[in-house]
Design a protein around this motif. Structure first.
Motif, PDB file in Angstrom:
ATOM      1  N   LEU A  66     -15.964   6.285  -0.470  1.00  0.00           N
ATOM      2  CA  LEU A  66     -14.966   5.386  -1.096  1.00  0.00           C
ATOM      3  C   LEU A  66     -14.335   4.480  -0.034  1.00  0.00           C
ATOM      4  O   LEU A  66     -14.161   3.273  -0.252  1.00  0.00           O
ATOM      5  N   ALA A  67     -14.018   5.070   1.131  1.00  0.00           N
ATOM      6  CA  ALA A  67     -13.437   4.252   2.216  1.00  0.00           C
ATOM      7  C   ALA A  67     -14.450   3.213   2.677  1.00  0.00           C
ATOM      8  O   ALA A  67     -14.100   2.041   2.913  1.00  0.00           O
ATOM      9  N   ALA A  68     -15.726   3.634   2.762  1.00  0.00           N
ATOM     10  CA  ALA A  68     -16.779   2.705   3.195  1.00  0.00           C
ATOM     11  C   ALA A  68     -16.967   1.577   2.172  1.00  0.00           C
ATOM     12  O   ALA A  68     -17.259   0.437   2.543  1.00  0.00           O
ATOM     13  N   LEU A  69     -16.779   1.891   0.890  1.00  0.00           N
ATOM     14  CA  LEU A  69     -16.918   0.872  -0.172  1.00  0.00           C
ATOM     15  C   LEU A  69     -15.886  -0.240   0.011  1.00  0.00           C
ATOM     16  O   LEU A  69     -16.214  -1.437  -0.039  1.00  0.00           O
ATOM     17  N   VAL A  70     -14.629   0.145   0.232  1.00  0.00           N
ATOM     18  CA  VAL A  70     -13.576  -0.870   0.405  1.00  0.00           C
ATOM     19  C   VAL A  70     -13.802  -1.632   1.715  1.00  0.00           C
ATOM     20  O   VAL A  70     -13.681  -2.868   1.755  1.00  0.00           O
ATOM     21  N   ALA A  71     -14.197  -0.908   2.764  1.00  0.00           N
ATOM     22  CA  ALA A  71     -14.439  -1.571   4.053  1.00  0.00           C
ATOM     23  C   ALA A  71     -15.577  -2.594   3.916  1.00  0.00           C
ATOM     24  O   ALA A  71     -15.473  -3.726   4.416  1.00  0.00           O
ATOM     25  N   SER A 118      -8.036   4.351  -5.659  1.00  0.00           N
ATOM     26  CA  SER A 118      -6.849   3.510  -5.899  1.00  0.00           C
ATOM     27  C   SER A 118      -5.950   3.507  -4.660  1.00  0.00           C
ATOM     28  O   SER A 118      -5.416   2.459  -4.280  1.00  0.00           O
ATOM     29  N   GLN A 119      -5.784   4.674  -4.039  1.00  0.00           N
ATOM     30  CA  GLN A 119      -4.970   4.741  -2.810  1.00  0.00           C
ATOM     31  C   GLN A 119      -5.538   3.819  -1.731  1.00  0.00           C
ATOM     32  O   GLN A 119      -4.812   3.036  -1.120  1.00  0.00           O
ATOM     33  N   CYS A 122      -5.118   0.170  -2.739  1.00  0.00           N
ATOM     34  CA  CYS A 122      -3.724  -0.292  -2.636  1.00  0.00           C
ATOM     35  C   CYS A 122      -3.341  -0.549  -1.177  1.00  0.00           C
ATOM     36  O   CYS A 122      -2.647  -1.531  -0.873  1.00  0.00           O
ATOM     37  N   ARG A 123      -3.797   0.327  -0.278  1.00  0.00           N
ATOM     38  CA  ARG A 123      -3.472   0.112   1.149  1.00  0.00           C
ATOM     39  C   ARG A 123      -4.045  -1.228   1.619  1.00  0.00           C
ATOM     40  O   ARG A 123      -3.385  -1.968   2.345  1.00  0.00           O
ATOM     41  N   GLN A 124      -5.261  -1.542   1.184  1.00  0.00           N
ATOM     42  CA  GLN A 124      -5.868  -2.835   1.537  1.00  0.00           C
ATOM     43  C   GLN A 124      -5.080  -3.984   0.892  1.00  0.00           C
ATOM     44  O   GLN A 124      -4.774  -4.975   1.547  1.00  0.00           O
ATOM     45  N   MET A 125      -4.715  -3.831  -0.383  1.00  0.00           N
ATOM     46  CA  MET A 125      -4.012  -4.908  -1.104  1.00  0.00           C
ATOM     47  C   MET A 125      -2.642  -5.183  -0.482  1.00  0.00           C
ATOM     48  O   MET A 125      -2.148  -6.311  -0.538  1.00  0.00           O
ATOM     49  N   LEU A 126      -2.026  -4.151   0.108  1.00  0.00           N
ATOM     50  CA  LEU A 126      -0.706  -4.334   0.729  1.00  0.00           C
ATOM     51  C   LEU A 126      -0.818  -4.908   2.137  1.00  0.00           C
ATOM     52  O   LEU A 126       0.145  -5.479   2.659  1.00  0.00           O
ATOM     53  N   MET A 167       1.504   5.588 -10.700  1.00  0.00           N
ATOM     54  CA  MET A 167       1.230   4.638  -9.614  1.00  0.00           C
ATOM     55  C   MET A 167       1.722   3.241  -9.989  1.00  0.00           C
ATOM     56  O   MET A 167       2.178   2.476  -9.139  1.00  0.00           O
ATOM     57  N   ALA A 168       1.624   2.895 -11.290  1.00  0.00           N
ATOM     58  CA  ALA A 168       2.004   1.539 -11.731  1.00  0.00           C
ATOM     59  C   ALA A 168       3.471   1.253 -11.432  1.00  0.00           C
ATOM     60  O   ALA A 168       3.804   0.175 -10.916  1.00  0.00           O
TER      61      ALA A 168
END
Ligand SMILES: NC(=O)c1ccc[n+]([C@@H]2O[C@H](COP(=O)([O-])OP(=O)(O)OC[C@H]3O[C@@H](n4cnc5c(N)ncnc54)[C@H](O)[C@@H]3O)[C@@H](O)[C@H]2O)c1
Length: 267
Positions: A66-71, A118-119, A122-126, A167-168
Motif C-alpha cells: 500500500l505504501a509502495a502504491l502511493v509512492a 486511507s492513512q 491522507c498523509r500524502q494529501m496533507l 475519519m471524515a
C-alpha cells in the motif's frame, strides 16, 4: 470535466466495479492509477484507457504494498487528489459456519486495508501543495440492512461506514473529504458467484430482480458516476455521507416474490 488533472487511485480496478469507476474518472479527465492484486489485469485496464493511466499490481493486505502504491503514484503523477477504496471480497456462509480464517480474510481486505491505505493517502494529501483531497469508500447496500449468510462481509462494511464517518470529521477541517458509496446489486463477478452458488441460478436472478425497484442490476459505470461526483469539488458540502446507489433496494420495506399474473379481460 469533473476531475480535470486530479490524480486518483482506484483499488481492485482490474475488473468489475473498480474498472467502471476508473473508466468514468478517466473520462472526467483524471489521471488514474489502477491497482489490483491481479497485476496483468490492472495493466490491461490502464492500456485500454491510454494516456493518463497507470496499472500497478498491489495486494491490499500488505502494508508495504500500500505504501509502495502511493509512492509510485506520486512518483509518476506528482501528487494524489483522490482515493477509491474499492477492492473487496464477499463471503456467503451461515454465521455458525464462518471460520476465523474467513473472518480474517474478509476483514483484512474489506476493512483493514481501506483504513491503512486511507492513512497513507491522507498523509500524502496533507504534505502536498495545494493541500487536500477526497476519499470514497465502496461499502454496500448491506449497510442499510443485513442479508443472511453474510456476517463477515456485513461486519467489514458496517465497520467501513464507521471508519468513514470517524475519519471524515477529523480530516474535514484539514481539507480532506471522506464519504462512502453503498451500491446495490452490481453486474460483476461477485453477482455471477452468487448466482452460481444458488440451486437454480435463473430463479435466483428472478428473485433478486423482483426486489430491485428499477428491475435490474446496476452497471459499474453507474456507480462510477456517483464516485466521480464525490471525488470532485461539486460535492464539497458532503462529508461522512453514505450514499446509496441501489436502484431503490434500501427504500423498499417488504421483499417481493417474482411478479406472477394470469391475463384478465381482453379479447
Ligand atoms: N457486485 C456487487 O453487487 C457489489 C455490491 C455492493 C458493493 N460491492 C463492492 O464493490 C467492490 C468491488 O466488487 P466487484 O463486484 O467489482 O467484485 P469483483 O470480484 O468483480 O472485483 C473485485 C476486484 O478486487 C480485486 N481484489 C481482490 N482481492 C484483492 C486484494 N487483496 N488486493 C487488491 N485487489 C484485490 C480483484 O482482483 C478484483 O479485480 C467490493 O468492495 C464489493 O464489496 C459490490
Amino acid at each position: 470535466m469533473l476531475l480535470q488533472d486530479n490524480v486518483v487511485i482506484v483499488t481492485g480496478a482490474g475488473g468489475g466495479l473498480g474498472k467502471g469507476i476508473a473508466e468514468v474518472c478517466h473520462r472526467e479527465a483524471a489521471k488514474v492509477v489502477i491497482a489490483d492484486i491481479r497485476g496483468p489485469a490492472a495493466i490491461s485496464v490502464a492500456k485500454s484507457l491510454g494516456d493518463r493511466a497507470l496499472g500497478l499490481g498491489c495486494d491490499v493486505r500488505s502494508d508495504d504494498e500500500l505504501a509502495a502504491l502511493v509512492a509510485a503514484t506520486v512518483k509518476h503523477f506528482g501528487r494524489l487528489d483522490g482515493l477509491v477504496n474499492n477492492a473487496g471480497v464477499n463471503c456467503v456462509k451461515p454465521a455458525l459456519d464462518t471460520t476465523s480464517a474467513d473472518w480474517q480474510q474478509v476483514l483484512s481486505i474489506d476493512l483493514r486495508a481501506s483504513f491503512v491505505l486511507s492513512q497513507i493517502a491522507c498523509r500524502q494529501m496533507l504534505a502536498q501543495t495545494p493541500i487536500g483531497g477526497s476519499i470514497v469508500n465502496i461499502a454496500t447496500v448491506h449497510t442499510h440492512g443485513a442479508l443472511p449468510a453474510s456476517v463477515a462481509y456485513d461486519a467489514a462494511k458496517w465497520g467501513m461506514i464507521g471508519m468513514t464517518k470517524s475519519m471524515a470529521i477529523e480530516l474535514a477541517p484539514q481539507g480532506i473529504r471522506i464519504n462512502a458509496v453503498s451500491p446495490g446489486l452490481v453486474a460483476t463477478q461477485i453477482w455471477e458467484d452468487v448466482k452460481a452458488a444458488a440451486p437454480d441460478p435463473r430463479q435466483c436472478e428472478d428473485y433478486f430482480y423482483a426486489n430491485i425497484p428499477i428491475g435490474r442490476p446496476i452497471e459499474p459505470a453507474e456507480i462510477g458516476e456517483v464516485v466521480a461526483f464525490l471525488l470532485s469539488d461539486r460535492s464539497r458540502a458532503m462529508v461522512g455521507a453514505n450514499v446509496f446507489a441501489d436502484g431503490g433496494m434500501s427504500s423498499q420495506l417488504l421483499s417481493q416474490a417474482p411478479f406472477e399474473f394470469k391475463p384478465i379481460g381482453g379479447n
